[in-house]
Design a protein around this motif. Structure first.
Motif, PDB file in Angstrom:
ATOM      1  N   THR A  11       0.819  -1.197   0.000  1.00  0.00           N
ATOM      2  CA  THR A  11       0.000   0.000   0.000  1.00  0.00           C
ATOM      3  C   THR A  11       0.856   1.250   0.000  1.00  0.00           C
ATOM      4  O   THR A  11       0.474   2.262  -0.563  1.00  0.00           O
ATOM      5  N   ILE A  12       2.017   1.196   0.631  1.00  0.00           N
ATOM      6  CA  ILE A  12       2.921   2.339   0.684  1.00  0.00           C
ATOM      7  C   ILE A  12       4.120   2.018  -0.203  1.00  0.00           C
ATOM      8  O   ILE A  12       4.771   0.993  -0.029  1.00  0.00           O
ATOM      9  N   ILE A  21       1.062   6.667  -1.195  1.00  0.00           N
ATOM     10  CA  ILE A  21       0.028   5.635  -1.115  1.00  0.00           C
ATOM     11  C   ILE A  21      -0.135   5.064  -2.517  1.00  0.00           C
ATOM     12  O   ILE A  21      -0.385   5.809  -3.470  1.00  0.00           O
ATOM     13  N   THR A  24      -2.177   6.230  -5.942  1.00  0.00           N
ATOM     14  CA  THR A  24      -2.563   7.638  -5.795  1.00  0.00           C
ATOM     15  C   THR A  24      -1.332   8.512  -5.982  1.00  0.00           C
ATOM     16  O   THR A  24      -0.225   8.016  -6.130  1.00  0.00           O
ATOM     17  N   ILE A  50      -9.406   8.440  -0.526  1.00  0.00           N
ATOM     18  CA  ILE A  50      -8.750   7.142  -0.483  1.00  0.00           C
ATOM     19  C   ILE A  50      -9.628   6.173   0.296  1.00  0.00           C
ATOM     20  O   ILE A  50     -10.503   6.586   1.056  1.00  0.00           O
ATOM     21  N   THR A  51      -9.365   4.898   0.111  1.00  0.00           N
ATOM     22  CA  THR A  51     -10.157   3.882   0.799  1.00  0.00           C
ATOM     23  C   THR A  51      -9.743   3.798   2.265  1.00  0.00           C
ATOM     24  O   THR A  51      -8.672   4.284   2.659  1.00  0.00           O
ATOM     25  N   GLU A  53      -8.811   1.127   3.703  1.00  0.00           N
ATOM     26  CA  GLU A  53      -7.606   0.292   3.729  1.00  0.00           C
ATOM     27  C   GLU A  53      -6.357   1.137   3.458  1.00  0.00           C
ATOM     28  O   GLU A  53      -5.349   1.007   4.155  1.00  0.00           O
ATOM     29  N   GLN A  54      -6.420   2.002   2.453  1.00  0.00           N
ATOM     30  CA  GLN A  54      -5.275   2.858   2.136  1.00  0.00           C
ATOM     31  C   GLN A  54      -4.961   3.796   3.297  1.00  0.00           C
ATOM     32  O   GLN A  54      -3.800   3.969   3.671  1.00  0.00           O
ATOM     33  N   ALA A  58      -1.583   3.739   5.603  1.00  0.00           N
ATOM     34  CA  ALA A  58      -0.719   4.919   5.668  1.00  0.00           C
ATOM     35  C   ALA A  58      -0.499   5.346   7.120  1.00  0.00           C
ATOM     36  O   ALA A  58       0.644   5.612   7.531  1.00  0.00           O
TER      37      ALA A  58
END
Length: 125
Positions: A11-12, A21, A24, A50-51, A53-54, A58
């Motif tokens: 994710t990161i 992220i 994005t 963002i979601t 989850e994101q 983060a």
């Protein structure tokens, strides 16, 4: 682009812009602006599209790697200030020249009204 988060889906990631992220253009430094300003997490999450989850990934990454992220964030802030100062210095003469120009004829009435209002506000202060 380098993955810096473990798991089946990173994710990161690290891009040329820094810690970002995945999927994005949002950097962790943008989130840090809000964290350092004292915004609550829910408000920060709502600021970015963002979601959950994101966002959770983060925030988790920031908490887990707080020292590293804060050090990079300080570098980003310093670079931003240097860039701002460069452009302010570069444009100082031109902005002063523009400020000294008289208003266009079609805007003179609005300009006079604005100046009168500024004068009234200065007197009342």
């Amino acid at each position: 682009m380098t993955s810096v988060s473990s798991g089946k889906s990173s994710t990161i990631i690290r891009t040329e812009r820094g810690l970002t992220i995945a999927g994005t253009r949002i950097t962790l430094y943008q989130l840090m602006d809000y964290i350092c300003a004292g915004y609550p997490p829910k408000l920060i999450h709502n600021q970015f599209y963002i979601t959950d989850e994101q966002f959770n990934a983060a925030m988790s990454y920031i908490e887990t790697n707080r020292t590293e992220v804060e050090a990079e964030y300080q570098i980003v802030l310093q670079q931003a200030e240097e860039i701002r100062q460069y452009w302010e210095d570069r444009n100082r003469d031109r902005l002063a020249q523009i400020a000294g120009m008289p208003p266009k004829p079609e805007r003179q009435a609005a300009w006079a009204k604005l100046q009168a209002r500024k004068a009234r506000l200065a007197v009342s202060s």
